[in-house]
Motif scaffolding. Structure first.
Motif, PDB file in Angstrom:
ATOM      1  N   ALA A 151       3.289  -9.073  -1.150  1.00 32.57           N
ATOM      2  CA  ALA A 151       4.789  -9.178  -1.670  1.00 32.57           C
ATOM      3  C   ALA A 151       5.803  -9.297  -0.727  1.00 32.57           C
ATOM      4  CB  ALA A 151       4.868  -8.087  -2.629  1.00 32.57           C
ATOM      5  N   THR A 152       5.541  -8.532   0.603  1.00 31.41           N
ATOM      6  CA  THR A 152       6.807  -8.737   1.415  1.00 31.41           C
ATOM      7  C   THR A 152       6.730 -10.076   2.125  1.00 31.41           C
ATOM      8  OG1 THR A 152       5.931  -6.502   2.254  1.00 31.41           O
ATOM      9  CG2 THR A 152       7.174  -7.865   3.983  1.00 31.41           C
ATOM     10  N   SER A 195      10.292  -3.278   1.631  1.00 30.52           N
ATOM     11  CA  SER A 195       9.971  -4.651   2.044  1.00 30.52           C
ATOM     12  C   SER A 195      10.644  -5.735   1.746  1.00 30.52           C
ATOM     13  CB  SER A 195       8.497  -4.926   1.329  1.00 30.52           C
ATOM     14  OG  SER A 195       8.948  -5.208  -0.097  1.00 30.52           O
ATOM     15  N   VAL A 247       8.781   1.270  -7.928  1.00 30.35           N
ATOM     16  CA  VAL A 247       7.680   1.675  -7.353  1.00 30.35           C
ATOM     17  C   VAL A 247       7.412   3.112  -7.707  1.00 30.35           C
ATOM     18  CG1 VAL A 247       7.055   0.336  -5.238  1.00 30.35           C
ATOM     19  CG2 VAL A 247       8.762   2.127  -5.283  1.00 30.35           C
ATOM     20  N   ASP A 297      11.689  -9.186  -7.080  1.00 26.30           N
ATOM     21  CA  ASP A 297      10.476  -8.430  -6.517  1.00 26.30           C
ATOM     22  C   ASP A 297       9.891  -8.051  -7.624  1.00 26.30           C
ATOM     23  OD1 ASP A 297       8.870  -6.974  -5.072  1.00 26.30           O
ATOM     24  OD2 ASP A 297      10.382  -5.596  -4.183  1.00 26.30           O
ATOM     25  N   ALA A 345       6.333  -7.106  -7.263  1.00 20.12           N
ATOM     26  CA  ALA A 345       5.081  -6.943  -6.723  1.00 20.12           C
ATOM     27  C   ALA A 345       3.771  -6.301  -7.539  1.00 20.12           C
ATOM     28  CB  ALA A 345       5.075  -5.878  -5.497  1.00 20.12           C
ATOM     29  N   ASP A 362       1.899  -9.586  -6.209  1.00 21.68           N
ATOM     30  CA  ASP A 362       0.929  -9.138  -5.537  1.00 21.68           C
ATOM     31  C   ASP A 362      -0.308  -9.440  -6.347  1.00 21.68           C
ATOM     32  OD1 ASP A 362       1.283  -8.578  -2.590  1.00 21.68           O
ATOM     33  OD2 ASP A 362       1.896  -6.545  -3.229  1.00 21.68           O
ATOM     34  N   HIS A 390      -3.148  -8.632  -5.043  1.00 20.08           N
ATOM     35  CA  HIS A 390      -4.003  -7.499  -4.541  1.00 20.08           C
ATOM     36  C   HIS A 390      -3.423  -6.112  -5.237  1.00 20.08           C
ATOM     37  CE1 HIS A 390      -1.470  -7.366  -0.994  1.00 20.08           C
ATOM     38  NE2 HIS A 390      -0.764  -6.483  -1.622  1.00 20.08           N
ATOM     39  N   LYS A 391      -2.346  -6.118  -6.229  1.00 18.47           N
ATOM     40  CA  LYS A 391      -2.263  -5.043  -6.810  1.00 18.47           C
ATOM     41  C   LYS A 391      -2.677  -5.163  -8.177  1.00 18.47           C
ATOM     42  CE  LYS A 391       1.692  -3.446  -4.054  1.00 18.47           C
ATOM     43  NZ  LYS A 391       3.238  -3.369  -3.998  1.00 18.47           N
TER      44      LYS A 391
HETATM   45  C1  LIG Z   1       3.736  -2.962  -2.985  1.00 22.10           C
HETATM   46  C2  LIG Z   1       5.350  -3.603  -3.054  1.00 22.10           C
HETATM   47  C3  LIG Z   1       6.044  -4.322  -2.186  1.00 22.10           C
HETATM   48  C4  LIG Z   1       5.155  -4.802  -0.963  1.00 22.10           C
HETATM   49  O1  LIG Z   1       4.019  -5.405  -1.095  1.00 22.10           O
HETATM   50  P1  LIG Z   1       3.113  -5.784   0.002  1.00 22.10           P
HETATM   51  O2  LIG Z   1       1.868  -6.417  -0.536  1.00 22.10           O
HETATM   52  O3  LIG Z   1       2.529  -4.248   0.650  1.00 22.10           O
HETATM   53  O4  LIG Z   1       3.750  -6.668   1.112  1.00 22.10           O
HETATM   54  C5  LIG Z   1       7.199  -4.776  -2.496  1.00 22.10           C
HETATM   55  N1  LIG Z   1       7.790  -4.484  -3.409  1.00 22.10           N
HETATM   56  C6  LIG Z   1       7.190  -3.683  -4.296  1.00 22.10           C
HETATM   57  C7  LIG Z   1       8.264  -3.383  -5.594  1.00 22.10           C
HETATM   58  C8  LIG Z   1       6.214  -3.120  -4.309  1.00 22.10           C
HETATM   59  O5  LIG Z   1       5.691  -2.267  -4.964  1.00 22.10           O
END
Ligand SMILES: *Cc1c(COP(=O)(O)O)cnc(C)c1O
Length: 449
Positions: free
Chosen positions: A135-136, A180, A227, A252, A254, A281, A283-284
């Protein structure tokens, strides 16, 4: 090769089987044991069987068991069986997903996965997208697309002229902006402190009534999934206002963007699909292996303008070239695992996984509350923030819980209060995992008075 891969598969299986019994965080002894890998650089070749045996016997016990069911730190996600297996096969394929010529299969699987994602997340048809590391980088890519579009409207070509002397871009973020995103802004030359922070409410949502004046050179960054609380910014109100002024809205998302697949969560996600770009993401919450992020852009041309390259020896097809949408040229074919994950889950499987995680989060919250502990957030998604009473006690409970090995949760600060943060995001988490982890939390917290 056959023997090596068969043996590796046995090791991997053994490892995954052991996760249920293994401490969720490796012991200091197991971490120290990694020193045994630090021999001088071998002068002579070593048999791959021997290399992998060493890696397994010393490396496996030193891992964090985030692939298991009782890791609730950050928002890590596990790895779905189909995604893991696809990752192995993709490793054997060793495809360079940079363009069609280097890997037709990489490019085509990526296209299919992207079509599925746009449909699953109910994003606008015709979205452009790129597969990045996380996500970054997805936030970074979205910001570059925005930077291109906003400055192009002002008659400024940022890709050729850079930012020196360019019209100013006003950046608006919420007070709860993820670190990020600030990093991405700084990478993009927009500065991590040269921005306007909009105050948030008690759940961390941006307050639409507190938005500054927006212009057609404004970039507004909103969040799908805080988060800490899991909450969503009020997208409808913000995006409508922003678009009236010609501003760009980047999301954002993620982990929270995945909630767009579930109509039951529409009360949280409504309006998000009207944004201009979205970072997420895989991967999340999609539970594919690291690393795997995605940038979506409503108008593909803007992303492409920011990313495309040309060189005399690079031949491009008429169809979508992956490297026209990402900062990288050569890279692994991340679309393969995303394709496999989506194929194996189907829409209903994805929705069911998300809903199960939200249900588990509610179970954690109600169990903790019933025992008299304070849950600090409205549990609207998969995130729970709990205080065990005072910073000192909460920190002690977190530390003891982590040492217990039963499960792993991290700490956080929420609006002045110290909290333990529980994030449920792995397909592997079962009702028993939740029960066992909750019991450990309550036992440890009950001991500390
Ligand atoms: C995890 C996260 C990110 C960063 O993601 P990466 O995959 O670690 O680069 C950015 N924004 C939010 C809200 C997140 O939870």
């Amino acid at each position: 090769m056959k023997k090596l891969l068969a043996q590796t598969s046995l090791y991997a299986h053994q490892y995954l089987e052991s996760l249920a019994q293994q401490a969720v965080y490796p012991s200091p002894e197991n971490i120290d044991a990694l020193n045994a890998l630090q021999s001088p650089l071998p002068e002579e070749p070593v048999d791959p069987m021997e290399v992998i045996a060493k890696l397994h016997h010393i490396g496996s016990p030193a891992t964090v068991a985030s692939a298991g069911g009782r890791y609730f730190g950050f928002v890590i996600g596990g790895v779905l069986p189909a995604a893991l297996a696809a990752n192995w096969l993709a490793g054997a394929w060793d495809q360079n997903a940079f363009n069609h010529v280097s890997s037709p299969s990489g490019a085509i699987l990526e296209n299919i996965a992207l079509d599925w994602l746009v449909e699953l997340l109910r994003l606008p048809e015709g979205c452009g997208a790129g597969f990045v590391t996380g996500a970054t980088m997805a936030n970074f890519s979205g910001i570059l697309a925005a930077r291109h579009a906003l400055l192009q409207k002002q008659g400024w070509d940022v890709e050729t002229q850079g930012l020196f002397g360019a019209p100013e871009i006003k950046v608006v973020v919420g007070e709860e902006v993820h670190a990020s995103l600030l990093k991405a802004l700084s990478l993009a030359g927009l500065g991590r402190e040269r921005l306007i922070r909009v105050p948030v409410d008690d759940q961390g949502r941006m307050r639409p009534d507190a938005m500054p004046e927006l212009t057609d050179t404004t970039l507004v960054c909103i969040q799908a999934g805080n988060v800490n609380t899991g909450t969503f910014d009020p997208a409808n109100a913000i995006i409508t206002k922003a678009h009236q002024q010609g501003a760009w809205v980047h999301v954002d998302g993620a982990f929270g963007l995945w909630a767009l697949c579930d109509p039951k969560l529409d009360h949280l996600t409504m309006g998000f699909n009207q944004a201009d770009s979205w970072a997420t993401d895989a991967h999340k919450w999609l539970n594919v292996p690291y690393d795997s992020g995605i940038i979506f852009c409503q108008e593909p041309l803007h992303l492409k303008a920011a990313m495309a390259t040309s060189a005399s020896y690079l031949m491009y097809e008429e169809s979508r070239e992956p490297s026209h949408y990402t900062p990288e040229l050569s890279r692994r074919a991340r679309g393969i695992e995303v394709w496999a994950a989506l194929h194996s889950l189907g829409r209903s499987g994805m929705v069911a996984m998300l809903e199960k995680h939200c249900e588990f989060a509610r179970q954690f919250a109600s169990g903790l509350e019933a025992a008299g502990y304070q849950v600090l957030n409205d549990v609207v998604l998969n995130q729970v923030l709990v205080s065990f009473g005072g910073a000192e006690k909460t920190l002690k409970v977190i530390s003891d819980l982590q040492k217990s090995g039963v499960c792993w949760c991290g700490g956080s600060e929420w609006q002045g209060q110290t909290a333990m943060r529980i994030s449920v995001s792995s397909w592997a988490t079962t009702a028993e995992d939740v029960e066992q982890s909750l019991e450990a939390m309550l036992n440890i917290a009950g001991r500390e008075t």
